[in-house]
Design an enzyme around this catalytic site. Structure first.
Site, PDB file in Angstrom:
ATOM      1  N   ASP A   1      72.544  49.836  45.441  1.00  0.00           N
ATOM      2  CA  ASP A   1      72.675  49.383  46.828  1.00  0.00           C
ATOM      3  C   ASP A   1      73.041  47.898  46.861  1.00  0.00           C
ATOM      4  O   ASP A   1      73.291  47.330  47.925  1.00  0.00           O
ATOM      5  CB  ASP A   1      71.431  49.684  47.660  1.00  0.00           C
ATOM      6  CG  ASP A   1      70.150  49.108  47.087  1.00  0.00           C
ATOM      7  OD1 ASP A   1      70.216  48.359  46.084  1.00  0.00           O
ATOM      8  OD2 ASP A   1      69.066  49.411  47.626  1.00  0.00           O
ATOM      9  N   SER A   2      73.136  47.283  45.677  1.00  0.00           N
ATOM     10  CA  SER A   2      73.704  45.931  45.559  1.00  0.00           C
ATOM     11  C   SER A   2      75.158  45.908  46.013  1.00  0.00           C
ATOM     12  O   SER A   2      75.734  44.825  46.213  1.00  0.00           O
ATOM     13  CB  SER A   2      73.602  45.432  44.119  1.00  0.00           C
ATOM     14  OG  SER A   2      74.028  46.431  43.205  1.00  0.00           O
TER      15      SER A   2
ATOM     16  N   LYS B   1      67.834  56.835  42.442  1.00  0.00           N
ATOM     17  CA  LYS B   1      66.820  55.806  42.186  1.00  0.00           C
ATOM     18  C   LYS B   1      66.145  55.430  43.489  1.00  0.00           C
ATOM     19  O   LYS B   1      66.810  55.309  44.524  1.00  0.00           O
ATOM     20  CB  LYS B   1      67.433  54.568  41.521  1.00  0.00           C
ATOM     21  CG  LYS B   1      66.386  53.477  41.192  1.00  0.00           C
ATOM     22  CD  LYS B   1      66.916  52.449  40.201  1.00  0.00           C
ATOM     23  CE  LYS B   1      67.871  51.450  40.818  1.00  0.00           C
ATOM     24  NZ  LYS B   1      67.239  50.599  41.867  1.00  0.00           N
TER      25      LYS B   1
ATOM     26  N   GLU C   1      62.975  52.797  45.196  1.00  0.00           N
ATOM     27  CA  GLU C   1      62.119  51.627  45.002  1.00  0.00           C
ATOM     28  C   GLU C   1      60.706  51.905  45.496  1.00  0.00           C
ATOM     29  O   GLU C   1      60.514  52.442  46.591  1.00  0.00           O
ATOM     30  CB  GLU C   1      62.683  50.426  45.772  1.00  0.00           C
ATOM     31  CG  GLU C   1      63.990  49.893  45.212  1.00  0.00           C
ATOM     32  CD  GLU C   1      64.461  48.633  45.943  1.00  0.00           C
ATOM     33  OE1 GLU C   1      63.688  48.079  46.755  1.00  0.00           O
ATOM     34  OE2 GLU C   1      65.597  48.211  45.683  1.00  0.00           O
TER      35      GLU C   1
ATOM     36  N   ASP D   1      71.380  54.671  43.973  1.00  0.00           N
ATOM     37  CA  ASP D   1      70.272  54.203  44.813  1.00  0.00           C
ATOM     38  C   ASP D   1      70.259  54.952  46.140  1.00  0.00           C
ATOM     39  O   ASP D   1      71.291  55.043  46.816  1.00  0.00           O
ATOM     40  CB  ASP D   1      70.434  52.705  45.125  1.00  0.00           C
ATOM     41  CG  ASP D   1      69.863  51.812  44.040  1.00  0.00           C
ATOM     42  OD1 ASP D   1      68.934  52.241  43.337  1.00  0.00           O
ATOM     43  OD2 ASP D   1      70.346  50.672  43.900  1.00  0.00           O
TER      44      ASP D   1
ATOM     45  N   GLU E   1      62.190  45.003  37.578  1.00  0.00           N
ATOM     46  CA  GLU E   1      63.012  43.848  37.937  1.00  0.00           C
ATOM     47  C   GLU E   1      62.182  42.589  38.084  1.00  0.00           C
ATOM     48  O   GLU E   1      61.192  42.560  38.814  1.00  0.00           O
ATOM     49  CB  GLU E   1      63.774  44.120  39.240  1.00  0.00           C
ATOM     50  CG  GLU E   1      64.669  42.956  39.652  1.00  0.00           C
ATOM     51  CD  GLU E   1      65.654  43.310  40.768  1.00  0.00           C
ATOM     52  OE1 GLU E   1      66.393  42.401  41.184  1.00  0.00           O
ATOM     53  OE2 GLU E   1      65.680  44.470  41.211  1.00  0.00           O
TER      54      GLU E   1
END
Length: 272
Positions: free
Chosen positions: A52-53, A121, A123, A91, A190
């Site tokens: 999602d970066s 993925k 978070e 993501d 991270e």
């Protein structure tokens, strides 16, 4: 120099685990488009993360929060079409799984069906356990993400190193074990202390991928634009630039403009 495909096994979640078991470090980079994913895959990268970066490096947003599920599926589809060997993980974007396991399942299934990706993925730790478990019941591989979690940036208010204090470090270790128990096939850690990351990698059986988490984990991930020196502003301690494409591209474009203006491009050999 690219590696011949016949020399390399297709990376699956099973291969991912086998790499940890035999002590082989896992290489992982982000990718968001067909052309770049094809280069990375041909070079022999193990895992491509459609991060999602993309919200930051592709769309210019300040955070990862604005990117939508539809946009993530578009980027993931482009990457999957380029890949012959790498494992492709996507993501699930902010707002598409938190607090609602049914929504999480729907988002994960859309990503898998519409992009052809190999896993997703998410978070968070124990607070998203229900969503992780619900997605896993559908047979969708899930990778966790702990430590600095950019989707929660407004909760923390800073991109500083996480889990430096004992209480937060203990919570992170507990969350890693929760994700392992749920059935996640790996976890990204991270921006946490290297000693803690190494401890997590030793105490859980699934692969641990670090970004700003030291060398004692099972693999590393970075953002492709940062590694190639396309971005200039972002300069964290954990980033090593392997090229300066910002300068290379700028010089190439300046040369093109000069040749167009002076009418030296195209020449007689470059026309019909």
């Amino acid at each position: 120099m690219s590696i011949h495909k016949s020399e390399l096994k297709k990376i699956t979640t099973h291969q991912f685990q086998e790499m940890k078991n035999r002590g082989e470090k896992i290489s992982m980079l982000t990718a968001y488009d067909y052309s770049m994913a094809k280069i990375l895959d041909s070079a022999g990268i193990d895992v491509l993360l459609v991060g999602d970066s993309a919200s930051n490096v592709m769309a210019g947003h300040e955070t990862t929060l604005p990117i939508t599920l539809d946009q993530m599926i578009y980027h993931a589809s482009s990457v999957v079409r380029a890949v012959e060997r790498a494992l492709v993980i996507v993501d699930i974007p902010f707002g598409s799984y938190q607090g609602n396991s049914t929504e999480a399942l729907r988002s994960a299934i859309r990503i898998m069906k519409e992009s052809g990706a190999h896993g997703v993925k998410m978070e968070g730790g124990s607070e998203i356990r229900a969503s992780v478990e619900r997605v896993l019941t559908a047979g969708v591989p899930v990778m966790g993400h702990l430590g600095l979690t950019p989707q929660s940036i407004f909760k923390f208010g800073t991109y500083t190193v996480r889990a430096k204090e004992e209480q937060e470090a203990e919570r992170l270790m507990e969350d890693a074990k929760v994700l392992e128990e749920c059935g996640c096939f790996g976890i990204v850690l991270e921006k946490i202390p290297a000693s803690l990351a190494q401890k997590v990698a030793r105490e859980v059986s699934i692969p641990i991928i670090g970004i700003g988490a030291g060398v004692g984990v099972d693999g590393q991930v970075l953002v492709m634009q940062d590694v190639l020196g396309i971005t200039k502003e972002f300069q964290p301690r954990f980033l090593r630039r392997y090229a300066d494409l910002h300068t290379t591209i700028t010089e190439a474009i300046v040369g093109y403009i000069k040749d167009v203006k002076s009418e030296s491009f195209p020449n007689e050999r470059e026309q019909y």
